[in-house]
Design a protein around this motif. Structure first.
Motif, PDB file in Angstrom:
ATOM      1  N   VAL A   1       0.838  -1.188   0.000  1.00  0.00           N
ATOM      2  CA  VAL A   1       0.000   0.000   0.000  1.00  0.00           C
ATOM      3  C   VAL A   1       0.880   1.247   0.000  1.00  0.00           C
ATOM      4  CG1 VAL A   1      -1.797   1.255   1.238  1.00  0.00           C
ATOM      5  CG2 VAL A   1      -1.750  -1.231   1.324  1.00  0.00           C
ATOM      6  N   GLN A   2       0.536   2.224  -0.834  1.00  0.00           N
ATOM      7  CA  GLN A   2       1.263   3.488  -0.830  1.00  0.00           C
ATOM      8  C   GLN A   2       0.259   4.628  -0.830  1.00  0.00           C
ATOM      9  OE1 GLN A   2       2.977   3.364  -4.923  1.00  0.00           O
ATOM     10  NE2 GLN A   2       3.090   5.556  -4.678  1.00  0.00           N
TER      11      GLN A   2
ATOM     12  N   ALA B   1      -6.776  -3.772   3.330  1.00  0.00           N
ATOM     13  CA  ALA B   1      -5.363  -3.784   3.716  1.00  0.00           C
ATOM     14  C   ALA B   1      -4.924  -2.413   4.215  1.00  0.00           C
ATOM     15  CB  ALA B   1      -4.503  -4.215   2.535  1.00  0.00           C
ATOM     16  N   PHE B   2      -5.363  -1.347   3.553  1.00  0.00           N
ATOM     17  CA  PHE B   2      -5.003   0.001   3.972  1.00  0.00           C
ATOM     18  C   PHE B   2      -5.522   0.275   5.386  1.00  0.00           C
ATOM     19  CE2 PHE B   2      -6.161   4.504   4.350  1.00  0.00           C
ATOM     20  CZ  PHE B   2      -4.894   5.073   4.241  1.00  0.00           C
TER      21      PHE B   2
ATOM     22  N   ALA C   1      -4.598  12.901  -8.603  1.00  0.00           N
ATOM     23  CA  ALA C   1      -3.649  13.728  -9.360  1.00  0.00           C
ATOM     24  C   ALA C   1      -4.303  15.010  -9.881  1.00  0.00           C
ATOM     25  CB  ALA C   1      -3.062  12.933 -10.516  1.00  0.00           C
ATOM     26  N   ALA C   2      -5.590  14.964 -10.162  1.00  0.00           N
ATOM     27  CA  ALA C   2      -6.282  16.118 -10.729  1.00  0.00           C
ATOM     28  C   ALA C   2      -6.938  17.014  -9.685  1.00  0.00           C
ATOM     29  CB  ALA C   2      -7.350  15.628 -11.711  1.00  0.00           C
ATOM     30  N   THR C   3      -6.909  16.611  -8.406  1.00  0.00           N
ATOM     31  CA  THR C   3      -7.598  17.362  -7.355  1.00  0.00           C
ATOM     32  C   THR C   3      -6.598  17.948  -6.371  1.00  0.00           C
ATOM     33  OG1 THR C   3      -9.422  15.773  -7.535  1.00  0.00           O
ATOM     34  CG2 THR C   3      -9.414  17.217  -5.609  1.00  0.00           C
ATOM     35  N   PRO C   4      -6.507  19.264  -6.284  1.00  0.00           N
ATOM     36  CA  PRO C   4      -5.587  19.878  -5.317  1.00  0.00           C
ATOM     37  C   PRO C   4      -5.947  19.490  -3.876  1.00  0.00           C
ATOM     38  CG  PRO C   4      -6.391  21.508  -6.879  1.00  0.00           C
ATOM     39  CD  PRO C   4      -7.199  20.267  -7.089  1.00  0.00           C
ATOM     40  N   GLY C   5      -4.943  19.153  -3.088  1.00  0.00           N
ATOM     41  CA  GLY C   5      -5.149  18.798  -1.685  1.00  0.00           C
ATOM     42  C   GLY C   5      -5.700  17.405  -1.465  1.00  0.00           C
ATOM     43  N   ALA C   6      -5.729  16.580  -2.510  1.00  0.00           N
ATOM     44  CA  ALA C   6      -6.330  15.252  -2.414  1.00  0.00           C
ATOM     45  C   ALA C   6      -5.379  14.245  -1.778  1.00  0.00           C
ATOM     46  CB  ALA C   6      -6.738  14.763  -3.799  1.00  0.00           C
ATOM     47  N   ILE C   7      -5.972  13.223  -1.167  1.00  0.00           N
ATOM     48  CA  ILE C   7      -5.215  12.102  -0.622  1.00  0.00           C
ATOM     49  C   ILE C   7      -5.997  10.828  -0.895  1.00  0.00           C
ATOM     50  CG2 ILE C   7      -6.235  12.319   1.687  1.00  0.00           C
ATOM     51  CD1 ILE C   7      -3.492  11.381   2.813  1.00  0.00           C
ATOM     52  N   GLY C   8      -5.271   9.764  -1.142  1.00  0.00           N
ATOM     53  CA  GLY C   8      -5.862   8.458  -1.361  1.00  0.00           C
ATOM     54  C   GLY C   8      -4.775   7.422  -1.169  1.00  0.00           C
ATOM     55  N   TYR C   9      -5.016   6.213  -1.623  1.00  0.00           N
ATOM     56  CA  TYR C   9      -4.032   5.149  -1.507  1.00  0.00           C
ATOM     57  C   TYR C   9      -4.101   4.279  -2.750  1.00  0.00           C
ATOM     58  CZ  TYR C   9      -8.350   3.076   0.159  1.00  0.00           C
ATOM     59  OH  TYR C   9      -9.672   2.692   0.258  1.00  0.00           O
TER      60      TYR C   9
END
Length: 152
Positions: free
Chosen positions: A30-31, A80-81, A123-131
């Motif tokens: 996971v990253q 898993a995350f 990648a297209a959303t400023p301030g975004a986070i995911g895994y």
């Protein structure tokens, strides 16, 4: 008791429903994917990540709004995350999201269908986070080669 004929059919059915992953998913697979140049994913603690993904922390240090993107609850990578990175069970995270929805105190994360869609959206959303899968995971290699999708 399963017969030898029924076992392969059962495995195929579970794979197609996404209830079993074709490859095991571990913590190293996971990253984090973040779209904020001021944030280093390796600097985020488990406590901070838990606050972000449970929607309690709403802004980055530079005051940019955090947009959280996740996979469906039954996705092997989501499980898993939650277990390996956040150190919570997926149903606990779901209960926290439901609580903020029904109390009207916030909005839940955006749920995307697959890892590739999640990567593109972050990648297209400023301030975004995911895994996502670590690039060394077999599912990532197959997707990159165009052979299969990351969802089992």
């Amino acid at each position: 008791m399963l017969t030898r004929r029924a076992a392969p059919a059962l495995v195929c059915m579970l794979l197609s429903l996404g209830l079993v992953a074709p490859y095991p998913v571990f913590a190293d697979d996971v990253q984090l994917v973040i779209n904020n140049e001021h944030i280093d994913p390796k600097q985020l603690t488990t406590t901070e990540l838990r606050a972000i993904f449970s929607m309690r922390k709403r802004n980055w240090q530079d005051n940019t709004a955090i947009r959280v993107f996740v996979l469906p609850d039954n996705h092997p990578l989501h499980k898993a995350f939650c277990k390996s990175v956040l150190k919570v069970y997926p149903y606990v995270l779901r209960e926290q999201w439901d609580r903020i929805i029904f109390s009207g105190t916030g909005t839940p994360p955006t749920i995307l269908e697959n890892v590739e869609q999640l990567r593109r959206t972050v990648a297209a959303t400023p301030g975004a986070i995911g895994y996502a899968y670590n690039p060394d995971h077999p599912s990532s290699r197959q997707t990159a080669q165009g052979k299969s999708e990351d969802t089992p």
